[in-house]
Design a protein around this motif. Sequence first.
Motif, PDB file in Angstrom:
ATOM      1  N   SER A 195       0.829  -1.197   0.000  1.00  0.00           N
ATOM      2  CA  SER A 195       0.000   0.000   0.000  1.00  0.00           C
ATOM      3  C   SER A 195       0.865   1.248   0.000  1.00  0.00           C
ATOM      4  O   SER A 195       0.518   2.241  -0.615  1.00  0.00           O
ATOM      5  N   SER A 196       2.016   1.190   0.656  1.00  0.00           N
ATOM      6  CA  SER A 196       2.944   2.320   0.637  1.00  0.00           C
ATOM      7  C   SER A 196       3.448   2.563  -0.787  1.00  0.00           C
ATOM      8  O   SER A 196       3.556   3.696  -1.224  1.00  0.00           O
ATOM      9  N   PHE A 197       3.731   1.490  -1.511  1.00  0.00           N
ATOM     10  CA  PHE A 197       4.202   1.584  -2.888  1.00  0.00           C
ATOM     11  C   PHE A 197       3.125   2.214  -3.772  1.00  0.00           C
ATOM     12  O   PHE A 197       3.389   3.141  -4.535  1.00  0.00           O
ATOM     13  N   VAL A 198       1.875   1.746  -3.627  1.00  0.00           N
ATOM     14  CA  VAL A 198       0.768   2.280  -4.413  1.00  0.00           C
ATOM     15  C   VAL A 198       0.533   3.744  -4.053  1.00  0.00           C
ATOM     16  O   VAL A 198       0.272   4.575  -4.926  1.00  0.00           O
ATOM     17  N   GLU A 199       0.640   4.087  -2.780  1.00  0.00           N
ATOM     18  CA  GLU A 199       0.473   5.479  -2.362  1.00  0.00           C
ATOM     19  C   GLU A 199       1.537   6.376  -2.983  1.00  0.00           C
ATOM     20  O   GLU A 199       1.240   7.497  -3.387  1.00  0.00           O
ATOM     21  N   ARG A 200       2.776   5.890  -3.087  1.00  0.00           N
ATOM     22  CA  ARG A 200       3.847   6.683  -3.714  1.00  0.00           C
ATOM     23  C   ARG A 200       3.560   6.920  -5.189  1.00  0.00           C
ATOM     24  O   ARG A 200       3.772   8.016  -5.708  1.00  0.00           O
ATOM     25  N   ILE A 201       3.066   5.886  -5.886  1.00  0.00           N
ATOM     26  CA  ILE A 201       2.720   6.038  -7.304  1.00  0.00           C
ATOM     27  C   ILE A 201       1.602   7.072  -7.453  1.00  0.00           C
ATOM     28  O   ILE A 201       1.676   7.977  -8.285  1.00  0.00           O
ATOM     29  N   ALA A 202       0.570   6.957  -6.610  1.00  0.00           N
ATOM     30  CA  ALA A 202      -0.556   7.889  -6.683  1.00  0.00           C
ATOM     31  C   ALA A 202      -0.101   9.314  -6.411  1.00  0.00           C
ATOM     32  O   ALA A 202      -0.535  10.257  -7.075  1.00  0.00           O
ATOM     33  N   GLU A 203       0.782   9.468  -5.457  1.00  0.00           N
ATOM     34  CA  GLU A 203       1.290  10.792  -5.114  1.00  0.00           C
ATOM     35  C   GLU A 203       2.050  11.412  -6.287  1.00  0.00           C
ATOM     36  O   GLU A 203       1.869  12.579  -6.623  1.00  0.00           O
ATOM     37  N   LYS A 204       2.899  10.620  -6.941  1.00  0.00           N
ATOM     38  CA  LYS A 204       3.678  11.131  -8.078  1.00  0.00           C
ATOM     39  C   LYS A 204       2.765  11.505  -9.248  1.00  0.00           C
ATOM     40  O   LYS A 204       2.923  12.548  -9.856  1.00  0.00           O
ATOM     41  N   LEU A 205       1.802  10.623  -9.574  1.00  0.00           N
ATOM     42  CA  LEU A 205       0.895  10.910 -10.693  1.00  0.00           C
ATOM     43  C   LEU A 205      -0.021  12.070 -10.364  1.00  0.00           C
ATOM     44  O   LEU A 205      -0.298  12.918 -11.216  1.00  0.00           O
ATOM     45  N   GLY A 206      -0.514  12.124  -9.134  1.00  0.00           N
ATOM     46  CA  GLY A 206      -1.376  13.231  -8.725  1.00  0.00           C
ATOM     47  C   GLY A 206      -0.645  14.557  -8.810  1.00  0.00           C
ATOM     48  O   GLY A 206      -1.219  15.568  -9.205  1.00  0.00           O
ATOM     49  N   GLY A 207       0.620  14.564  -8.477  1.00  0.00           N
ATOM     50  CA  GLY A 207       1.420  15.777  -8.571  1.00  0.00           C
ATOM     51  C   GLY A 207       1.626  16.202 -10.010  1.00  0.00           C
ATOM     52  O   GLY A 207       1.729  17.389 -10.317  1.00  0.00           O
ATOM     53  N   ALA A 208       1.667  15.230 -10.921  1.00  0.00           N
ATOM     54  CA  ALA A 208       1.862  15.544 -12.341  1.00  0.00           C
ATOM     55  C   ALA A 208       0.585  16.114 -12.955  1.00  0.00           C
ATOM     56  O   ALA A 208       0.633  16.868 -13.917  1.00  0.00           O
ATOM     57  N   ALA A 209      -0.576  15.754 -12.406  1.00  0.00           N
ATOM     58  CA  ALA A 209      -1.859  16.229 -12.946  1.00  0.00           C
ATOM     59  C   ALA A 209      -2.340  17.421 -12.128  1.00  0.00           C
ATOM     60  O   ALA A 209      -3.440  17.451 -11.635  1.00  0.00           O
ATOM     61  N   ASN A 210      -1.500  18.404 -12.007  1.00  0.00           N
ATOM     62  CA  ASN A 210      -1.861  19.560 -11.195  1.00  0.00           C
ATOM     63  C   ASN A 210      -2.379  20.710 -12.059  1.00  0.00           C
ATOM     64  O   ASN A 210      -2.375  20.640 -13.282  1.00  0.00           O
ATOM     65  N   LYS A 236      -7.806  18.635 -20.170  1.00  0.00           N
ATOM     66  CA  LYS A 236      -8.452  17.660 -19.298  1.00  0.00           C
ATOM     67  C   LYS A 236      -7.376  16.666 -18.899  1.00  0.00           C
ATOM     68  O   LYS A 236      -6.629  16.186 -19.745  1.00  0.00           O
ATOM     69  N   ALA A 237      -7.297  16.351 -17.612  1.00  0.00           N
ATOM     70  CA  ALA A 237      -6.285  15.410 -17.129  1.00  0.00           C
ATOM     71  C   ALA A 237      -6.957  14.123 -16.681  1.00  0.00           C
ATOM     72  O   ALA A 237      -7.976  14.141 -16.002  1.00  0.00           O
ATOM     73  N   MET A 238      -6.374  13.008 -17.098  1.00  0.00           N
ATOM     74  CA  MET A 238      -6.819  11.691 -16.644  1.00  0.00           C
ATOM     75  C   MET A 238      -5.583  10.919 -16.233  1.00  0.00           C
ATOM     76  O   MET A 238      -4.572  10.962 -16.926  1.00  0.00           O
ATOM     77  N   TYR A 239      -5.673  10.272 -15.104  1.00  0.00           N
ATOM     78  CA  TYR A 239      -4.553   9.439 -14.716  1.00  0.00           C
ATOM     79  C   TYR A 239      -5.043   8.184 -14.029  1.00  0.00           C
ATOM     80  O   TYR A 239      -6.137   8.127 -13.492  1.00  0.00           O
ATOM     81  N   GLY A 240      -4.237   7.173 -14.111  1.00  0.00           N
ATOM     82  CA  GLY A 240      -4.570   5.904 -13.487  1.00  0.00           C
ATOM     83  C   GLY A 240      -3.297   5.177 -13.108  1.00  0.00           C
ATOM     84  O   GLY A 240      -2.224   5.455 -13.628  1.00  0.00           O
ATOM     85  N   PHE A 241      -3.430   4.287 -12.177  1.00  0.00           N
ATOM     86  CA  PHE A 241      -2.269   3.538 -11.726  1.00  0.00           C
ATOM     87  C   PHE A 241      -2.728   2.231 -11.107  1.00  0.00           C
ATOM     88  O   PHE A 241      -3.891   2.048 -10.781  1.00  0.00           O
ATOM     89  N   GLY A 242      -1.799   1.346 -10.962  1.00  0.00           N
ATOM     90  CA  GLY A 242      -2.060   0.079 -10.296  1.00  0.00           C
ATOM     91  C   GLY A 242      -0.771  -0.447  -9.725  1.00  0.00           C
ATOM     92  O   GLY A 242       0.323  -0.092 -10.161  1.00  0.00           O
ATOM     93  N   GLY A 243      -0.896  -1.257  -8.757  1.00  0.00           N
ATOM     94  CA  GLY A 243       0.303  -1.829  -8.149  1.00  0.00           C
ATOM     95  C   GLY A 243      -0.080  -2.947  -7.217  1.00  0.00           C
ATOM     96  O   GLY A 243      -1.236  -3.158  -6.888  1.00  0.00           O
ATOM     97  N   GLY A 244       0.924  -3.649  -6.806  1.00  0.00           N
ATOM     98  CA  GLY A 244       0.674  -4.747  -5.877  1.00  0.00           C
ATOM     99  C   GLY A 244       1.971  -5.409  -5.490  1.00  0.00           C
ATOM    100  O   GLY A 244       3.051  -5.051  -5.956  1.00  0.00           O
ATOM    101  N   GLY A 245       1.842  -6.363  -4.648  1.00  0.00           N
ATOM    102  CA  GLY A 245       3.013  -7.100  -4.195  1.00  0.00           C
ATOM    103  C   GLY A 245       2.613  -8.496  -3.797  1.00  0.00           C
ATOM    104  O   GLY A 245       1.430  -8.818  -3.668  1.00  0.00           O
TER     105      GLY A 245
END
Length: 122
Positions: A12-27, A48-57
Amino acid sequence: MENQDTQSSASSSFVERIAEKLGGAANAARIYGEPIERNGITVIPVSKAMYGFGGGGGKKAGEEGSGGAGGIALTPIGYIEISEGSTRFRSIRDPQTLIKIFAISGVVVLLTARSITKIFRK
């Protein structure tokens, strides 16, 4: 159970980091471009900004691993025009939208004609 909680928290920490980076890019700075001024008219591009991500372990045979991916798409949709104290939004028409509308209309006409033909054959 503790190992599973650690693994879950790492994923979940890994997924949160990805979301944080992508969210920062869609500012807002990316969605609203730099204002351009010419002859007393200021134009601010809008996207218009669209972003998506996925992750797991996971863990298998004593080995642990995690992975993820993400992407962002910025599509220009128009611009804000500021002139003589008034502001208005001007949309940009996407030619792909028009092509899609014609394609869908063609399919609808074809299916309707086919249904009418079947009705008259009976």
